[in-house]
Motif scaffolding. Structure first.
Motif, PDB file in Angstrom:
ATOM      1  N   VAL A  12      -6.461  -1.656   8.415  1.00  0.00           N
ATOM      2  CA  VAL A  12      -5.129  -1.941   7.887  1.00  0.00           C
ATOM      3  C   VAL A  12      -4.985  -1.081   6.643  1.00  0.00           C
ATOM      4  CG1 VAL A  12      -3.565  -3.664   6.939  1.00  0.00           C
ATOM      5  CG2 VAL A  12      -5.124  -4.282   8.807  1.00  0.00           C
ATOM      6  N   LEU A  13      -4.009  -0.167   6.658  1.00  0.00           N
ATOM      7  CA  LEU A  13      -3.923   0.889   5.649  1.00  0.00           C
ATOM      8  C   LEU A  13      -2.563   0.873   4.968  1.00  0.00           C
ATOM      9  CD1 LEU A  13      -5.059   3.527   4.366  1.00  0.00           C
ATOM     10  CD2 LEU A  13      -4.153   4.735   6.371  1.00  0.00           C
ATOM     11  N   ASP A  14      -2.573   0.751   3.642  1.00  0.00           N
ATOM     12  CA  ASP A  14      -1.326   0.793   2.890  1.00  0.00           C
ATOM     13  C   ASP A  14      -0.877   2.249   2.729  1.00  0.00           C
ATOM     14  OD1 ASP A  14       0.796  -0.343   1.408  1.00  0.00           O
ATOM     15  OD2 ASP A  14      -0.187   0.235  -0.456  1.00  0.00           O
ATOM     16  N   LEU A  15       0.429   2.471   2.828  1.00  0.00           N
ATOM     17  CA  LEU A  15       0.962   3.827   2.731  1.00  0.00           C
ATOM     18  C   LEU A  15       1.006   4.332   1.291  1.00  0.00           C
ATOM     19  CD1 LEU A  15       2.383   6.318   3.959  1.00  0.00           C
ATOM     20  CD2 LEU A  15       4.538   5.065   3.744  1.00  0.00           C
ATOM     21  N   MET A  16       1.562   3.518   0.399  1.00  0.00           N
ATOM     22  CA  MET A  16       1.815   3.967  -0.974  1.00  0.00           C
ATOM     23  C   MET A  16       0.641   3.609  -1.882  1.00  0.00           C
ATOM     24  SD  MET A  16       4.635   5.453  -0.529  1.00  0.00           S
ATOM     25  CE  MET A  16       5.065   5.811  -2.237  1.00  0.00           C
ATOM     26  N   MET A  17      -0.236   4.577  -2.094  1.00  0.00           N
ATOM     27  CA  MET A  17      -1.397   4.376  -2.964  1.00  0.00           C
ATOM     28  C   MET A  17      -1.633   5.640  -3.769  1.00  0.00           C
ATOM     29  SD  MET A  17      -4.186   2.480  -0.525  1.00  0.00           S
ATOM     30  CE  MET A  17      -4.286   3.919   0.549  1.00  0.00           C
ATOM     31  N   GLU A  18      -2.438   5.495  -4.812  1.00  0.00           N
ATOM     32  CA  GLU A  18      -2.854   6.636  -5.618  1.00  0.00           C
ATOM     33  C   GLU A  18      -4.369   6.549  -5.839  1.00  0.00           C
ATOM     34  OE1 GLU A  18      -0.642   6.598  -9.229  1.00  0.00           O
ATOM     35  OE2 GLU A  18       1.252   7.186  -8.290  1.00  0.00           O
ATOM     36  N   PRO A  19      -5.063   7.670  -5.956  1.00  0.00           N
ATOM     37  CA  PRO A  19      -4.549   9.044  -5.922  1.00  0.00           C
ATOM     38  C   PRO A  19      -4.357   9.570  -4.504  1.00  0.00           C
ATOM     39  CG  PRO A  19      -6.891   9.063  -6.341  1.00  0.00           C
ATOM     40  CD  PRO A  19      -6.484   7.618  -6.313  1.00  0.00           C
ATOM     41  N   GLU A  20      -5.011   8.973  -3.503  1.00  0.00           N
ATOM     42  CA  GLU A  20      -4.858   9.429  -2.123  1.00  0.00           C
ATOM     43  C   GLU A  20      -4.017   8.416  -1.366  1.00  0.00           C
ATOM     44  OE1 GLU A  20      -7.580  11.222   1.542  1.00  0.00           O
ATOM     45  OE2 GLU A  20      -8.484   9.867   0.092  1.00  0.00           O
ATOM     46  N   ASP A  21      -2.860   8.836  -0.879  1.00  0.00           N
ATOM     47  CA  ASP A  21      -1.972   7.891  -0.208  1.00  0.00           C
ATOM     48  C   ASP A  21      -2.396   7.678   1.242  1.00  0.00           C
ATOM     49  OD1 ASP A  21      -0.970   9.981   1.398  1.00  0.00           O
ATOM     50  OD2 ASP A  21       0.702  10.369   0.045  1.00  0.00           O
ATOM     51  N   GLY A  22      -1.728   6.704   1.878  1.00  0.00           N
ATOM     52  CA  GLY A  22      -2.120   6.313   3.224  1.00  0.00           C
ATOM     53  C   GLY A  22      -1.994   7.420   4.247  1.00  0.00           C
ATOM     54  N   LEU A  23      -0.938   8.242   4.129  1.00  0.00           N
ATOM     55  CA  LEU A  23      -0.776   9.347   5.076  1.00  0.00           C
ATOM     56  C   LEU A  23      -1.940  10.321   4.978  1.00  0.00           C
ATOM     57  CD1 LEU A  23       3.035  10.191   4.841  1.00  0.00           C
ATOM     58  CD2 LEU A  23       1.839   9.008   6.697  1.00  0.00           C
ATOM     59  N   SER A  24      -2.345  10.623   3.757  1.00  0.00           N
ATOM     60  CA  SER A  24      -3.462  11.548   3.548  1.00  0.00           C
ATOM     61  C   SER A  24      -4.758  10.960   4.094  1.00  0.00           C
ATOM     62  CB  SER A  24      -3.602  11.858   2.056  1.00  0.00           C
ATOM     63  OG  SER A  24      -4.730  12.675   1.821  1.00  0.00           O
ATOM     64  N   VAL A  25      -4.982   9.665   3.835  1.00  0.00           N
ATOM     65  CA  VAL A  25      -6.190   9.000   4.346  1.00  0.00           C
ATOM     66  C   VAL A  25      -6.201   9.041   5.863  1.00  0.00           C
ATOM     67  CG1 VAL A  25      -7.416   6.805   4.536  1.00  0.00           C
ATOM     68  CG2 VAL A  25      -6.444   7.510   2.333  1.00  0.00           C
ATOM     69  N   CYS A  26      -5.082   8.691   6.469  1.00  0.00           N
ATOM     70  CA  CYS A  26      -4.974   8.664   7.924  1.00  0.00           C
ATOM     71  C   CYS A  26      -5.225  10.044   8.516  1.00  0.00           C
ATOM     72  CB  CYS A  26      -3.594   8.151   8.331  1.00  0.00           C
ATOM     73  SG  CYS A  26      -3.377   7.907  10.095  1.00  0.00           S
ATOM     74  N   ARG A  27      -4.587  11.046   7.950  1.00  0.00           N
ATOM     75  CA  ARG A  27      -4.749  12.419   8.440  1.00  0.00           C
ATOM     76  C   ARG A  27      -6.204  12.866   8.322  1.00  0.00           C
ATOM     77  NH1 ARG A  27      -1.490  14.430   5.200  1.00  0.00           N
ATOM     78  NH2 ARG A  27       0.411  14.341   6.458  1.00  0.00           N
ATOM     79  N   ARG A  28      -6.830  12.556   7.207  1.00  0.00           N
ATOM     80  CA  ARG A  28      -8.222  12.978   6.988  1.00  0.00           C
ATOM     81  C   ARG A  28      -9.173  12.282   7.946  1.00  0.00           C
ATOM     82  NH1 ARG A  28     -11.997  10.641   4.005  1.00  0.00           N
ATOM     83  NH2 ARG A  28     -10.543   9.377   2.768  1.00  0.00           N
ATOM     84  N   LEU A  29      -8.991  10.978   8.150  1.00  0.00           N
ATOM     85  CA  LEU A  29      -9.876  10.240   9.059  1.00  0.00           C
ATOM     86  C   LEU A  29      -9.785  10.783  10.483  1.00  0.00           C
ATOM     87  CD1 LEU A  29      -9.401   6.540   7.876  1.00  0.00           C
ATOM     88  CD2 LEU A  29     -11.356   8.039   7.459  1.00  0.00           C
ATOM     89  N   ARG A  30      -8.557  11.074  10.920  1.00  0.00           N
ATOM     90  CA  ARG A  30      -8.401  11.619  12.272  1.00  0.00           C
ATOM     91  C   ARG A  30      -9.034  13.007  12.375  1.00  0.00           C
ATOM     92  NH1 ARG A  30      -8.120   6.876  13.971  1.00  0.00           N
ATOM     93  NH2 ARG A  30      -6.096   5.956  14.514  1.00  0.00           N
ATOM     94  N   ALA A  31      -8.890  13.808  11.328  1.00  0.00           N
ATOM     95  CA  ALA A  31      -9.483  15.144  11.334  1.00  0.00           C
ATOM     96  C   ALA A  31     -11.014  15.066  11.381  1.00  0.00           C
ATOM     97  CB  ALA A  31      -9.034  15.935  10.108  1.00  0.00           C
ATOM     98  N   GLU A  32     -11.567  13.997  10.812  1.00  0.00           N
ATOM     99  CA  GLU A  32     -13.020  13.799  10.814  1.00  0.00           C
ATOM    100  C   GLU A  32     -13.517  13.201  12.117  1.00  0.00           C
ATOM    101  OE1 GLU A  32     -13.565  11.340   7.412  1.00  0.00           O
ATOM    102  OE2 GLU A  32     -13.313  12.980   5.968  1.00  0.00           O
ATOM    103  N   GLY A  33     -12.594  12.868  13.036  1.00  0.00           N
ATOM    104  CA  GLY A  33     -12.986  12.313  14.327  1.00  0.00           C
ATOM    105  C   GLY A  33     -13.030  10.802  14.384  1.00  0.00           C
ATOM    106  N   GLN A  34     -12.534  10.137  13.338  1.00  0.00           N
ATOM    107  CA  GLN A  34     -12.522   8.672  13.305  1.00  0.00           C
ATOM    108  C   GLN A  34     -11.448   8.166  14.270  1.00  0.00           C
ATOM    109  OE1 GLN A  34     -13.662   5.410  13.142  1.00  0.00           O
ATOM    110  NE2 GLN A  34     -14.577   6.228  11.251  1.00  0.00           N
ATOM    111  N   THR A  35     -11.833   7.304  15.211  1.00  0.00           N
ATOM    112  CA  THR A  35     -10.911   6.871  16.265  1.00  0.00           C
ATOM    113  C   THR A  35     -10.479   5.418  16.157  1.00  0.00           C
ATOM    114  OG1 THR A  35     -12.753   6.312  17.762  1.00  0.00           O
ATOM    115  CG2 THR A  35     -11.856   8.550  17.892  1.00  0.00           C
TER     116      THR A  35
END
Length: 237
Positions: free
Chosen positions: A53-76
């Protein structure tokens, strides 16, 4: 006894984190919470989770950035994104980034639980975990012995290529259940593969040409749009 699904929550608001942990815990989930992406990364490295469960509006790394990075790392693992914004554009961006579902704040806690359970069900279906190991299944004139890796047609042995047998067995181990493309690739070629690899579609087409009377209108190997494929079969009693 089945172990409860494990959920990890990333939100920088302590009040919401605590509320989610209490409420999801009351509904039978095992819950971990964290306030920043660095702590999330440490949790994910230490133990497997069933949903984030991931919040969108966060600092310093927001939810979109976290989501994009996890998928790029192969997290499913499935990702349910929370946001205080109601703009539908944000929803589209979130889903395109790799989130599986989206829930706008404020939300009813019961709706959150329903969304979580729906995502877990979807993941379980798509995972295609084998449900049979040494059983014979039937489809049309064919009999497939999963234990002996043997295919017969009309009572006579029917020879197919080993790669086709692997694919048929992967589908046959979870009869009448959708199996994702990634799962089929992993179970036929191993876990290391290109996430964009769609060669499994070609393999399915070749298998249909062998076992279907009309490959363009398959009776047995069905396409499940957005997931993968499913083998319609009966179990031998």
């Amino acid at each position: 006894m089945d172990t409860p699904p494990k959920i990890i929550v990333l939100d920088d608001e302590a009040e919401l984190r605590n509320m989610l942990q209490r409420f999801l815990g009351l509904h039978g989930f095992e819950v971990r919470v964290c306030a920043d992406s660095k702590r999330l990364d440490r949790y994910l490295q230490r133990e497997p989770f069933d949903l984030l469960v991931l919040d969108l509006m966060m600092e310093p790394e927001d939810g979109l950035s976290v989501c994009r990075r996890l998928r790029a790392e192969g997290q499913t693992l499935p990702i349910l994104m929370l946001t205080a914004k109601g703009d539908p554009v944000d929803k589209v961006v979130g889903l395109e980034t790799g989130a599986d579902d989206y829930l706008a704040k404020p939300f009813l806690p019961r709706e959150l639980v329903a969304r979580v359970r729906a995502l877990l069900r979807r993941q379980k279906i798509a995972s295609g975990d084998p449900v049979l190991s040494a059983q014979t299944i039937r489809f049309g004139d064919f009999r497939l012995d999963l234990g002996k890796q043997r295919l017969c047609r009309g009572g006579e042995p029917f020879e197919i290529h080993s790669a086709q047998m692997q694919l048929l067995s992967a589908l046959g181990a979870s009869p009448n259940r959708p199996v994702s493309r990634d799962n089929l690739i992993a179970r036929t070629r191993g876990r290391e593969h290109d996430a964009l690899d769609r060669s499994i579609d070609v393999q399915v087409l070749r298998l249909r040409q062998i076992i279907e009377d009309d490959p363009s209108k398959p009776r047995f190997i069905k396409t499940v749009w957005g997931v993968g494929y499913m083998l319609l079969a009966d179990l031998d009693s």
